[in-house]
Design an enzyme around this catalytic site. Structure first.
Site, mmCIF file in Angstrom:
data_model
loop_
_atom_site.group_PDB
_atom_site.id
_atom_site.type_symbol
_atom_site.label_atom_id
_atom_site.label_comp_id
_atom_site.label_asym_id
_atom_site.label_seq_id
_atom_site.Cartn_x
_atom_site.Cartn_y
_atom_site.Cartn_z
ATOM 1 N N GLY A 11 0.354 -0.694 0.018
ATOM 2 C CA GLY A 11 -0.001 -0.229 -0.206
ATOM 3 C C GLY A 11 0.713 1.238 -0.240
ATOM 4 O O GLY A 11 1.805 1.214 -0.009
ATOM 5 N N PHE A 12 0.246 2.314 0.458
ATOM 6 C CA PHE A 12 0.911 3.932 0.355
ATOM 7 C C PHE A 12 2.493 3.658 1.631
ATOM 8 O O PHE A 12 3.438 3.964 1.122
ATOM 9 C CB PHE A 12 -0.384 4.709 0.726
ATOM 10 C CG PHE A 12 -0.484 4.707 -0.508
ATOM 11 C CD1 PHE A 12 -0.714 6.309 -1.352
ATOM 12 C CD2 PHE A 12 -2.349 4.564 -0.204
ATOM 13 C CE1 PHE A 12 -1.469 5.931 -2.455
ATOM 14 C CE2 PHE A 12 -3.288 5.188 -0.295
ATOM 15 C CZ PHE A 12 -3.118 5.698 -2.098
ATOM 16 N N GLU A 169 -19.289 9.077 0.114
ATOM 17 C CA GLU A 169 -18.832 8.772 -1.545
ATOM 18 C C GLU A 169 -19.446 8.003 -2.095
ATOM 19 O O GLU A 169 -20.116 8.038 -3.511
ATOM 20 C CB GLU A 169 -16.943 7.905 -1.417
ATOM 21 C CG GLU A 169 -16.273 9.383 -1.071
ATOM 22 C CD GLU A 169 -14.530 9.364 -1.100
ATOM 23 O OE1 GLU A 169 -14.043 9.705 -0.508
ATOM 24 O OE2 GLU A 169 -14.263 8.109 -0.779
#
Length: 431
Positions: A11-12, A169
């Site tokens: 991941g990041f 969202e």
């Protein structure tokens, strides 16, 4: 013999650590259960048919081609032997490490009701997104062929649990999908009659944002046709829908965005954990008692001295990964280690729907079109490669002018949400 640095999670945080170690005289191994790096902030757009998987994911091997000291291993971590300095893999293999960086992320928590997981969809991976996309689109298709008004109403009811950024969202984009994209596609049902319910047990959606921004978000959602239910807790999730307070809501799709818990790294290490299972780390992101083991991102609980741990956001993971990579590089080179980690808060954003978003930059806040424009530009620039930026920009531009969505095919999942590789998803699997 060159030191061996094992990083768990692509991941990041994990990718930032690998890149910070690019020129270090060491062997770096990146371990992840998938073969790709995923841009999670746009995952909801895959789930709602706005983007294809390859638009927001890139094979890890492609991203690390220029990292001469790095190799990629597709495997699932299962434990750590801190005495022998060994990472245990789920298939029985082991990896020796001199330095270990855990960036394993978090999973959704059902607050002790694990039985609800079989009836509610979560959004953490591409498989999750494709399964949600399938379930959403299939609900409309089934409603089109149904003669029972009550069943049609159930099929066209979509419940999102959790009023954080992901929940907001999803609710906003599902509303747009029903009200605009699918509005003229069916003959026997009216997609615009779909009921989208967003449930939040707190007093506000996006409650972490200051001032009037949460109220603006609630108003924007309601203007899209989303039914915002605040201050009510979900008490049951089953195959037919949910129970919200005293009310039963029958729904074809329940999406769970209500809470997270860290992956079980704390159990692997026998380390002290926060309430959500995250490893409590020291000021240099190391695990107390294990100076060569680090935890970063969602799997770590880092208190900057305020009494409140840093939030589970991509910028936190990226900054911690870069910091830990430099710290390890300095240790290997015999240089002075850096000062304790300090998080630089660049602000936070949340998109609500077409041309609507909120942004908090500390000294000032934005809402509406300007916030949406800022959100769009930031997320485009954060995508890892030029191809992804170009494809996402083209898809967004086309959708903005036409209200269309280009990833609306039902191809890759069965009725139980089991993934079957399709043309779109196979693009990310090429090394």
């Amino acid at each position: 013999m060159r030191p061996k640095i094992v990083i768990v999670g692509a991941g990041f945080g994990g990718m930032a650590t690998v890149n910070a170690l690019k020129h270090v005289d060491a062997d770096v191994v990146l371990v992840d259960r998938t073969n790709h790096h995923l841009f999670q902030p746009l995952l909801y757009q895959v789930a709602t048919a706005a983007l294809s998987p390859a638009d927001i994911a890139t094979a890890s091997r492609v991203l690390l081609r220029r990292n001469r000291n790095a190799t990629v291993m597709m495997a699932d971590a299962a434990g750590v032997d801190t005495t022998a300095q060994i990472l245990q893999l789920a298939d029985g293999r082991t990896l020796h490490y001199d330095y270990l960086v855990l960036a394993t992320g978090a999973a959704y928590s059902f607050f002790g009701h694990d039985e609800w997981a079989g009836h509610a969809k979560v959004l953490k991976s591409l498989d999750d997104a494709l399964s949600i996309r399938d379930k959403l689109l299939r609900a409309f298709e089934r409603a089109e062929q149904c003669d029972d008004p009550a069943e049609v109403a159930r099929l066209l009811t979509f419940v999102v649990v959790g009023g954080g950024p992901t929940g907001v969202e999803l609710a906003g984009t599902i509303a747009e999908l029903a009200r605009t994209t699918l509005a003229r596609d069916f003959r026997h049902i009216d997609p615009q009659s779909a009921r989208i319910v967003l449930c939040e047990a707190g007093k506000h959606v996006l409650g972490a944002f200051p001032g009037e921004l949460p109220d603006y978000a609630s108003g924007a959602l309601r203007s899209l046709g989303v039914e915002v239910r605040l201050g009510e807790a979900v008490t049951l999730v089953d195959a037919d829908g949910i129970v919200l307070g005293p009310e039963r809501i029958n729904a074809a799709v329940v999406l769970w965005c209500a809470g997270t818990q860290a992956r079980p790294a704390a159990n692997w290490l026998g380390a002290e954990a926060a309430r959500n299972g995250a490893v409590k780390v020291a000021e240099d992101c190391s695990v107390p008692g294990h100076g060569n083991i680090f935890a970063i991102g969602d799997v770590a609980s880092f208190d900057p001295g305020t009494g409140r741990p840093l939030p589970g956001l991509a910028p936190v993971a990226k900054q911690q990964g870069k910091y830990v990579g430099r710290l390890i590089a300095n240790r290997i080179a015999g240089r002075k280690t850096p000062l304790p980690f300090r998080y630089r808060d660049l602000g936070s954003m949340a998109v609500i729907g077409r041309s609507r978003a909120i942004a908090d930059f500390g000294r000032f806040q934005l809402k509406g079109f300007l916030a949406w424009l800022a959100w769009s530009m930031v997320h485009l620039m954060l995508l890892v490669d030029f191809r992804s930026r170009l494809m996402v920009y083209m898809n967004w531009s086309w959708a903005w002018f036409t209200y269309g969505r280009g990833a609306r095919l039902l191809t890759g999942h069965d009725d139980h949400g089991t993934a079957v590789k399709d043309e779109a998803s196979s693009e990310i699997e090429k090394p």
